[in-house]
Design a protein around this motif. Structure first.
Motif, short mmCIF file in Angstrom:
data_model
loop_
_atom_site.label_atom_id
_atom_site.label_comp_id
_atom_site.label_asym_id
_atom_site.label_seq_id
_atom_site.Cartn_x
_atom_site.Cartn_y
_atom_site.Cartn_z
N VAL A 222 0.94 -1.13 -0.23
CA VAL A 222 -0.28 -0.14 0.20
C VAL A 222 0.82 1.51 -0.15
O VAL A 222 1.79 1.23 0.82
N ARG A 223 0.58 2.48 -1.00
CA ARG A 223 1.04 3.00 -1.19
C ARG A 223 0.94 4.67 -0.92
O ARG A 223 -0.31 4.68 -1.50
N ILE A 224 1.65 5.59 0.53
CA ILE A 224 0.43 7.02 0.43
C ILE A 224 1.95 7.86 0.25
O ILE A 224 2.69 7.84 0.88
N GLY A 225 1.57 8.74 -0.72
CA GLY A 225 2.46 9.75 -1.09
C GLY A 225 1.74 10.83 -1.34
O GLY A 225 0.33 11.39 -1.14
N MET A 226 2.62 11.75 -1.62
CA MET A 226 2.14 13.00 -2.06
C MET A 226 3.22 13.24 -4.06
O MET A 226 4.22 13.17 -3.67
N ALA A 227 2.10 14.09 -4.81
CA ALA A 227 3.27 14.74 -5.81
C ALA A 227 2.94 15.95 -6.20
O ALA A 227 1.93 16.49 -5.57
N LEU A 228 4.02 16.68 -7.05
CA LEU A 228 4.30 18.03 -7.42
C LEU A 228 4.55 17.93 -8.41
O LEU A 228 5.45 17.30 -8.99
N LYS A 229 2.80 18.69 -9.01
CA LYS A 229 3.09 18.50 -10.47
C LYS A 229 3.21 19.76 -10.98
O LYS A 229 2.51 21.23 -10.35
N PHE A 230 3.86 20.17 -12.70
CA PHE A 230 4.12 21.76 -13.39
C PHE A 230 3.73 21.77 -14.11
O PHE A 230 3.84 20.15 -15.15
N GLY A 231 2.93 22.24 -14.48
CA GLY A 231 2.44 22.43 -15.79
C GLY A 231 2.39 23.81 -16.89
O GLY A 231 2.34 24.75 -16.18
N LYS A 232 2.40 24.36 -18.21
CA LYS A 232 2.73 25.12 -18.64
C LYS A 232 0.65 25.71 -19.53
O LYS A 232 0.92 24.50 -20.59
#
Length: 646
Positions: A222-232
């Motif tokens: 079981v994976r618990i996490g956070m993603a930081l994403k960048f878009g233009k």
């Protein structure tokens, strides 16, 4: 972890190039179609199944089943969202799958603890499904993982800790995952550059997550996490391609032919010190002393003196005297003579037999009866014991080869004593040595030594043609090892001296021809008889005995005999048990460590003008001191031989 660091470093560079390429676009302020970023998470790992065989050398006495652990997960990610409803996701990640097993108790009432450290580089493409009304999304897809670490740490009470690699670990895993996340927008919709912080949770079932090809270990995560994403927020019109990686064509291996001329072609009178192996080996299913051991009558024992064994003069092989085996087979007579001369000395006879302690004790009693009845030793000075295995045994946990040879070595009686008059002068458990003089007609340093680097790994075979200045050619080979030797007198024949061209020809494993040349000058010295000293140290099976056991002997006994300007030959050997490549490296390592100890002792005395010739011959039967048919021969082949030429 170095491999992990290098792999992550490569991924970091690749994604920096990708982010740079994606940022060089122009268009209108519309929701981003492409997103790039990073994520971090905790892998909560649950192990199930059976784990007992850890590798080829270690089997846990009790099977382990359940394990739990939390390990890091970090990825570089890219998302393609052509619409708010569907899209594609790709994660390239470092994926930690380690855990600690539930402790178990071995039959010896010893707690057993096992930690695994399985780590992967994984590629996780997923289908993304979202909603127009909110930022919740679901994802599912396959997982392809490449193993980069398979360490384990094993702890058992009363046993040394072990840190090693799991055997039979699959290089690749093919599995899947499902999960959900939520995009929390950190930028205003009107901004050109968009940032999203996305908590997520996913589940990787046990399907396809059996990391080993043996037993039944499985992993669920079981994976618990956070993603930081960048878009233009723009429409891509022109995209600059990321630079293509440079392709480097590997260079072909450049073979070298090294030719070492003999230091001498003379015979040598050698004062040789032989450590006595403190064991008597018994034939299968018999508790009687084998007939190859020299057993005396009462009258012969009365007249026996150990000094009688120190007188033989014989021409021996390039390695060690065949007469040494005769000295060893007098082991019981040597012990009897030493016990008569040292009435305060006592011994313990430890008999070991796979048939059980009673059988081992019967073997030990046979030795005791001989010493009591033939040499008249008081029986109260001799204790007998029985066990299943000697210490240390000749065995490799989990090994399946040469079991009959190892079994023969473990059926023996070890002679133990705290009396320095009997044992412990040499080190490594060997008995006080016997010293005698032999004539050595063809010493190793009278050979021409040929070395072709990497021949064993990269050549099918190789041969040499030795051509004199008159044009006469002698052919030798084929050879398969990196280093071989040819007696100098064999090349000279009837000539007193000569210059020779040595031409090596071989064929690589992929069919390419190899040819190298070198030269050598030889001079016969038949009338000269040099003086020399020979010492040898012995090792138990595999790595049970180390050079450290002999440091005092090498420092206090051997090094003081080496004078300024002397030549010292150090040659390592092994028996035929095990893989040839491993034995070659083991013999080289032992020889090199021996040289280091001697060099340190000489440096402490201010002696530096000493030439060393150090090499390992592995199990090469052309250089082995003895055959390998008897247990004692194999023990004596596990040796480092030191020749001192003043």
């Amino acid at each position: 972890m170095l491999k992990t660091y290098i792999s992550l470093q490569k991924l970091t560079i690749a994604f920096m190039v990708l982010i740079f390429a994606c940022s060089n676009v122009q268009g209108q302020n519309t929701p981003p179609t492409w997103w790039v970023g990073v994520s971090g998470a905790a892998n909560v790992n649950f192990y199930d199944g059976t784990t007992q065989t850890l590798n080829n050398t270690l089997i846990a006495p009790t099977a382990l089943h359940k394990a739990f652990g939390v390990r890091p997960y970090a990825s570089f990610l890219i998302e393609y969202r052509p619409t708010p409803i569907w899209g594609l996701m790709l994660n390239l990640a470092y994926d930690g799958r380690g855990a600690k097993f539930d402790d178990v108790v071995a039959p010896c009432n010893c707690p057993v603890t096992l930690h695994s450290d399985l780590n992967y580089i994984s590629i996780e493409p997923s289908l993304r499904l979202g909603f127009k009304s909110n930022n919740l999304y679901f994802f599912a897809g396959p997982r392809v993982a490449y193993n980069i670490n398979k360490d384990f740490k094993y702890t058992q009470l009363k046993q040394p800790n072990t840190v090693a690699d799991f055997s039979d670990t699959k290089q690749y895993q093919f599995s899947g995952q499902v999960g959900m996340g939520y995009d929390i927008m950190m930028s205003k919709p009107s901004n050109l550059h968009q940032v999203s912080l996305s908590p997520f949770i996913s589940y990787q079932p046990y399907f396809g997550q059996q990391p080993r090809s043996i037993e039944s270990m499985t992993i669920q995560t079981v994976r618990i996490g956070m993603a930081l994403k960048f878009g233009k927020a723009h429409q891509a019109v022109v995209r600059e391609a990321a630079p293509l990686p440079m392709v480097v064509t590997p260079r072909a291996h450049e073979f070298n032919l090294a030719v070492r001329a003999p230091k001498t072609a003379a015979a040598r009178e050698v004062s040789e010190t032989l450590p006595l192996l403190n064991a008597v080996f018994f034939d299968a299913a018999s508790t009687s002393i084998p007939s190859r051991y020299i057993l005396l009558t009462n009258s012969e024992a009365t007249a026996f003196n150990e000094m009688q064994l120190q007188q033989p003069k014989s021409t021996n092989t390039p390695g060690r005297s065949a007469g040494q085996l005769n000295v060893y087979h007098n082991i019981l007579n040597v012990v009897g003579d030493r016990m008569r001369l040292n009435p305060g000395a006592v011994i313990v006879l430890n008999g070991a037999s796979a048939a059980g302690p009673a059988d081992g004790k019967a073997m030990a009693s046979s030795v005791k009866d001989y010493l009591v009845n033939v040499f008249g030793i008081d029986g109260s000075r001799i204790a007998v014991q029985g066990s299943f295995k000697p210490h240390p045994p000749s065995e490799k946990i989990g090994g399946t080869k040469d079991l009959d040879l190892l079994s023969a070595e473990n059926r023996r009686v070890d002679i133990e004593s705290k009396s320095t008059a009997l044992l412990a002068e040499v080190g490594g458990g060997m008995m006080k040595p016997v010293q005698y003089t032999n004539s050595q007609a063809d010493p190793l340093d009278s050979h021409v030594v040929l070395t072709v680097d990497s021949a064993k790994q990269l050549l099918k075979s190789w041969s040499v043609d030795v051509t004199s200045t008159s044009g006469t050619t002698q052919h030798y080979g084929p050879y398969y090892a990196d280093m071989v030797s040819i007696p100098g007198n064999t090349i000279l024949g009837n000539s007193p001296t000569g210059d020779y061209t040595v031409t090596m020809t071989g064929e690589t494993t992929n069919g390419l021809a190899v040819k190298k040349e070198n030269t050598v000058h030889l001079t016969r010295q038949d009338e000269t008889v040099l003086k020399g000293l020979k010492y040898s140290i012995m090792f138990s099976f595999d790595k049970a005995t180390t050079i450290a056991s002999y440091k005092k002997f090498l420092t206090d006994k051997v090094a003081p005999l080496i004078t300024d300007g002397a030549n010292v030959l150090i040659h390592g050997h092994t028996d035929v048990i095990g893989e040839p490549v491993y034995n070659q490296k083991l013999s080289e390592s032992r020889a090199q460590e021996t040289q280091k100890v001697i060099e340190a002792a000489l440096a402490a005395k201010g002696i530096s003008n000493v030439k060393f010739d150090t090499s390992g011959f592995g199990a090469d039967t052309g250089h082995s001191p003895f055959d390998n048919s008897l247990p004692e021969e194999r023990f004596y082949n596990r040796t480092v031989i030191i020749d001192i030429i003043k």
